[in-house]
Scaffold this motif. Structure first.
Motif, short mmCIF file in Angstrom:
data_model
loop_
_atom_site.label_atom_id
_atom_site.label_comp_id
_atom_site.label_asym_id
_atom_site.label_seq_id
_atom_site.Cartn_x
_atom_site.Cartn_y
_atom_site.Cartn_z
N ILE A 80 0.86 -1.18 0.00
CA ILE A 80 0.00 0.00 0.00
C ILE A 80 0.90 1.23 0.00
CG2 ILE A 80 -1.62 1.38 1.36
CD1 ILE A 80 -2.78 -1.24 2.39
N ALA A 81 0.65 2.10 -0.96
CA ALA A 81 1.44 3.34 -1.05
C ALA A 81 0.51 4.51 -1.31
CB ALA A 81 2.46 3.23 -2.18
N THR A 82 0.81 5.59 -0.67
CA THR A 82 0.06 6.80 -0.99
C THR A 82 0.53 7.27 -2.36
OG1 THR A 82 1.68 8.15 0.18
CG2 THR A 82 -0.27 7.50 1.43
N PRO A 83 -0.37 7.84 -3.16
CA PRO A 83 0.03 8.30 -4.50
C PRO A 83 1.27 9.19 -4.44
CG PRO A 83 -2.35 8.42 -4.23
CD PRO A 83 -1.79 8.07 -2.88
N GLY A 84 2.21 8.87 -5.31
CA GLY A 84 3.47 9.61 -5.35
C GLY A 84 4.58 8.97 -4.55
N ASN A 85 4.24 8.00 -3.70
CA ASN A 85 5.24 7.34 -2.85
C ASN A 85 5.50 5.89 -3.27
OD1 ASN A 85 5.80 9.55 -1.20
ND2 ASN A 85 4.02 9.11 0.09
N GLU A 86 5.16 5.54 -4.49
CA GLU A 86 5.31 4.15 -4.94
C GLU A 86 6.78 3.72 -4.96
OE1 GLU A 86 1.50 5.80 -6.40
OE2 GLU A 86 3.56 6.48 -6.68
N VAL A 129 -0.28 -17.23 -4.24
CA VAL A 129 0.46 -16.22 -3.48
C VAL A 129 1.44 -15.48 -4.38
CG1 VAL A 129 2.17 -15.89 -1.63
CG2 VAL A 129 0.14 -17.30 -1.23
N ASP A 130 2.16 -16.21 -5.21
CA ASP A 130 3.12 -15.56 -6.11
C ASP A 130 2.41 -14.63 -7.10
OD1 ASP A 130 5.29 -16.70 -4.89
OD2 ASP A 130 5.62 -18.22 -6.44
N GLU A 135 1.22 -9.20 -8.85
CA GLU A 135 0.18 -8.24 -9.22
C GLU A 135 0.25 -6.97 -8.37
OE1 GLU A 135 -3.04 -6.43 -11.12
OE2 GLU A 135 -1.58 -7.93 -11.73
N CYS A 136 0.47 -7.13 -7.09
CA CYS A 136 0.55 -5.95 -6.21
C CYS A 136 1.74 -5.07 -6.57
CB CYS A 136 0.60 -6.38 -4.75
SG CYS A 136 -0.98 -7.01 -4.14
N THR A 137 2.88 -5.67 -6.86
CA THR A 137 4.04 -4.85 -7.25
C THR A 137 3.85 -4.28 -8.65
OG1 THR A 137 5.26 -6.84 -7.86
CG2 THR A 137 5.71 -5.91 -5.69
N ARG A 138 3.21 -5.04 -9.53
CA ARG A 138 2.91 -4.53 -10.88
C ARG A 138 2.12 -3.23 -10.78
NH1 ARG A 138 -1.06 -4.28 -14.79
NH2 ARG A 138 -2.59 -5.07 -13.32
N GLU A 150 6.74 -3.59 -18.83
CA GLU A 150 7.88 -3.29 -17.95
C GLU A 150 7.50 -3.48 -16.49
OE1 GLU A 150 11.54 -0.21 -17.20
OE2 GLU A 150 10.11 0.24 -18.80
N ALA A 151 6.27 -3.12 -16.13
CA ALA A 151 5.82 -3.31 -14.75
C ALA A 151 5.82 -4.80 -14.39
CB ALA A 151 4.42 -2.72 -14.57
N ARG A 152 5.36 -5.63 -15.29
CA ARG A 152 5.36 -7.08 -15.05
C ARG A 152 6.80 -7.61 -14.94
NH1 ARG A 152 0.46 -9.60 -15.87
NH2 ARG A 152 -1.15 -8.23 -16.69
N SER A 153 7.66 -7.17 -15.84
CA SER A 153 9.05 -7.62 -15.82
C SER A 153 9.75 -7.21 -14.54
CB SER A 153 9.82 -7.03 -17.02
OG SER A 153 9.27 -7.48 -18.23
N ARG A 154 9.57 -5.98 -14.13
CA ARG A 154 10.23 -5.51 -12.91
C ARG A 154 9.67 -6.20 -11.66
NH1 ARG A 154 13.55 -0.67 -13.13
NH2 ARG A 154 13.67 -0.01 -15.30
N SER A 155 8.39 -6.56 -11.69
CA SER A 155 7.81 -7.31 -10.57
C SER A 155 8.49 -8.66 -10.42
CB SER A 155 6.31 -7.49 -10.76
OG SER A 155 5.64 -6.25 -10.66
N VAL A 156 8.69 -9.34 -11.54
CA VAL A 156 9.38 -10.63 -11.50
C VAL A 156 10.82 -10.43 -11.02
CG1 VAL A 156 10.26 -12.55 -12.90
CG2 VAL A 156 7.92 -11.71 -13.25
N LEU A 157 11.49 -9.43 -11.55
CA LEU A 157 12.87 -9.14 -11.14
C LEU A 157 12.96 -8.84 -9.65
CD1 LEU A 157 15.83 -8.67 -11.91
CD2 LEU A 157 15.20 -6.30 -12.47
#
Length: 191
Positions: A80-86, A129-130, A135-138, A150-157
């Motif tokens: 959970i992140a406030t907008p701008g703090n991701e 769970v994975d 999905e949450c990090t994406r 890129e969001a999916r790739s970075r989540s896996v990374l």
């Protein structure tokens, strides 16, 4: 976990059996989660176990569900992140999950994953769970303006790094290890 003097303590509830089984899982793996061992550790008969569970498989299902629910609850809390703090939240996530200070959590994670290699129910729970983790990090990466790919790739990374480095013992590798870890985290999160 043992009761004092070999006498049963107050009646055990289902949750206490599950938590004891999770502790055994972390120490001995799924093969260690035997009714006799758990009952002996509590100083009770196997009959107490069967008051709460139909059979050993019922306990296994409850352990997996408890692990799943706990992981998803924790993932939700940590992403959970406030907008701008991701960005800060992603760095925090790497710090929390990449920390070697939670040896019990790592032991449980490894035991469940080992279990999943041989059991369809455990494999399905781990996959769920994975998928939730990714999905949450994406979503955090998307909020930072990255494309979906890129969001999916970075989540896996991110998770490959977190789990991979949590298994390594590299403290003696270089005195600048903490700096390296910060640099790697910045690379993973950078956008």
């Amino acid at each position: 976990m043992k009761s004092s003097g070999g006498r049963p303590r107050t009646p055990l509830d289902r949750h206490e059996w599950i938590e004891a089984a999770i502790n055994i899982l972390a120490e001995q793996g799924v093969q260690g989660m035997r009714v006799e061992v758990l009952a002996k550790n509590f100083g009770v008969t196997k009959g107490s176990f069967y008051w709460h569970f139909k059979d050993r498989q019922d306990l296994f299902s409850a352990v997996l569900q408890t692990w799943r629910d706990g992981r998803i609850r924790d993932i939700n809390k940590q992403t959970i992140a406030t907008p701008g703090n991701e960005r800060e939240q992603l760095l925090h996530l790497i710090d929390v999950y990449g920390a070697t200070r939670n040896r019990k959590g790592i032991s449980i994670e490894l035991a469940v994953r080992e279990w999943a290699r041989r059991d369809e129910q455990a494999a399905a729970i781990v996959a769920e769970v994975d998928a939730w983790r990714l999905e949450c990090t994406r979503k955090l990466y998307l909020a930072r303006g990255l494309s979906d790919d890129e969001a999916r790739s970075r989540s896996v990374l991110l998770y490959a790094y977190v789990f991979g480095q949590s298994l390594m013992v590299c403290e003696g590798f270089d005195s600048r290890l903490a700096d390296f870890k910060r640099w790697i985290a910045d690379l993973i999160v950078h956008a």
